[in-house]
Design an enzyme around this catalytic site. Structure first.
Site, short mmCIF file in Angstrom:
data_model
loop_
_atom_site.label_atom_id
_atom_site.label_comp_id
_atom_site.label_asym_id
_atom_site.label_seq_id
_atom_site.Cartn_x
_atom_site.Cartn_y
_atom_site.Cartn_z
N HIS A 122 -2.61 2.48 -26.57
CA HIS A 122 -2.51 2.77 -28.00
C HIS A 122 -1.07 2.71 -28.52
CE1 HIS A 122 -6.68 3.76 -28.28
NE2 HIS A 122 -6.59 4.84 -27.52
N ASP A 159 -11.48 0.21 -21.52
CA ASP A 159 -11.46 1.58 -22.04
C ASP A 159 -12.40 1.67 -23.24
OD1 ASP A 159 -9.28 4.13 -21.94
OD2 ASP A 159 -10.21 3.82 -23.90
N HIS A 161 -11.99 3.11 -25.98
CA HIS A 161 -11.26 2.98 -27.23
C HIS A 161 -10.57 1.62 -27.28
CE1 HIS A 161 -11.30 7.34 -26.24
NE2 HIS A 161 -11.60 7.45 -27.53
N ASP A 246 -13.50 6.19 -19.76
CA ASP A 246 -14.10 7.08 -20.75
C ASP A 246 -15.34 6.48 -21.42
OD1 ASP A 246 -12.33 5.26 -21.80
OD2 ASP A 246 -11.15 6.72 -22.92
#
Length: 334
Positions: A122, A159, A161, A246
């Site tokens: 991120h 991931d 996200h 995740d």
């Protein structure tokens, strides 16, 4: 596998209640004690020049001063302390080690996996966000390109996200392909299917936002029908996997349904794709916030490279997944 690890990464103190905390690495290490063939390697922290190759110098200076002054909340989610600076440099250095080791020919049971923290995907060019400070996978990719070790690098991000930071760094670049499979609408609300890069990078960003509830069959279909042809067409020298765990069905902060066995299946598919396109492979840890499922996911990656054959999933991909894959293939001309 050979795991890049540094105790310095434990010094990034986010507080007892923060989901991205040192217990993540401790859980991984505990899980790996039950497996055979695990080896640990410590690498040097990344040099400032390696970090500023993908991040603005003013931002790097600001973060160093912030940590030296004791840290605090960089934003509501992203917490730094005095130890964060060295931990972030160490995590980036471990990712560099993994990329170099892969290009040195370490594969099979010696395939490199950097288990550093804080995570990185991120972190945008000029800011920290989403628990991330330096973009570890991006630092590693730029490192091997600058060193003349690779002309083209692909980063596959599984991931849950979207890795907006990695996309941000390479969005207009033709020498790095960024591919992401993520949950649609989840933080940071980026990674639309129509985001395919611009300028020299048009067609080298591959986003596949899947509907909440997607499981093993959906992810495997995405790899087989979208990610593999994109990688094959790009022909990278190195494939870096931004490996977050995740999307697991028991992770506390997502709604996806990937099983532990699903991560073994994903690993097996990626290994086969890399062999087919003759690309070296390195893994870099991203998210995963259920300690047991995180440890199990990393262990599944290791066991797959250690010779365990994954069990194919029951069921078929959802119609939504098939439709989105078809839309992506059309957008990219696959």
């Amino acid at each position: 596998m050979r795991f890049g690890y540094s105790e310095r990464c434990l010094d990034h103190d986010t507080g007892d209640r923060h989901p991205e905390n040192p217990d993540r690495l401790r859980a991984i290490r505990r899980g790996l004690t039950k497996r055979h063939g695990v080896e640990y390697v410590e690498a040097l922290p990344a040099a400032r020049e390696a970090v500023t190759a993908v991040h603005d110098e003013d931002y790097v200076d600001e973060l160093e001063a912030f940590c030296a002054d004791g840290g605090g909340n960089w934003d509501p989610d992203t917490v730094a302390g005095e130890g964060t600076w060295e931990a972030a440099l160490s995590a980036a250095g471990l990712a560099q080690w993994a990329a170099d080791a892969a290009l040195d020919g370490e594969n099979g049971r010696k395939t490199p996996f950097a288990i550093g923290r804080p995570p990185g995907h991120h972190a945008v060019t000029a800011d920290a966000m989403g628990f991330c400070f330096f973009n570890n996978a991006a630092v590693a990719a730029q490192h091997v390109i600058d060193a003349g070790r690779a002309d083209r690098v692909a980063i596959l991000d599984w991931d849950v996200h979207h890795g907006n930071g990695t996309q941000d760094v390479f969005y207009d670049r033709g020498d790095v392909l960024y591919a992401s499979i993520h949950e649609d609408g989840l933080y940071p609300a980026t990674g639309e299917l129509t985001e395919i890069g611009e300028g020299d990078g048009e067609g080298t960003t591959v986003n596949l936002p899947l509907a909440a509830g997607a499981g093993d069959a959906d992810y495997l279909y995405a790899i087989d029908e979208a990610i593999e042809p994109a990688l094959d067409g790009f022909d990278p020298d190195l494939l870096i996997v931004s490996a977050g765990f995740d999307a697991h069905r028991h992770d506390p902060i997502s709604r996806m349904r990937v099983s532990s066995e699903g991560y073994a299946l994903l690993t097996d598919r990626i290994r086969a794709v890399a062999e087919e396109i003759d690309a070296a492979v390195a893994y870099v840890l991203e998210g995963g916030y259920g300690l047991d499922t995180l440890a199990e996911g990393v262990s599944m990656v290791h066991e797959t490279y250690d010779g365990r054959t994954p069990v194919e999933p029951d069921g078929t991909p959802d119609e939504k997944t098939e439709a989105r894959v078809n839309d992506l293939r059309s957008a990219l001309g696959l």
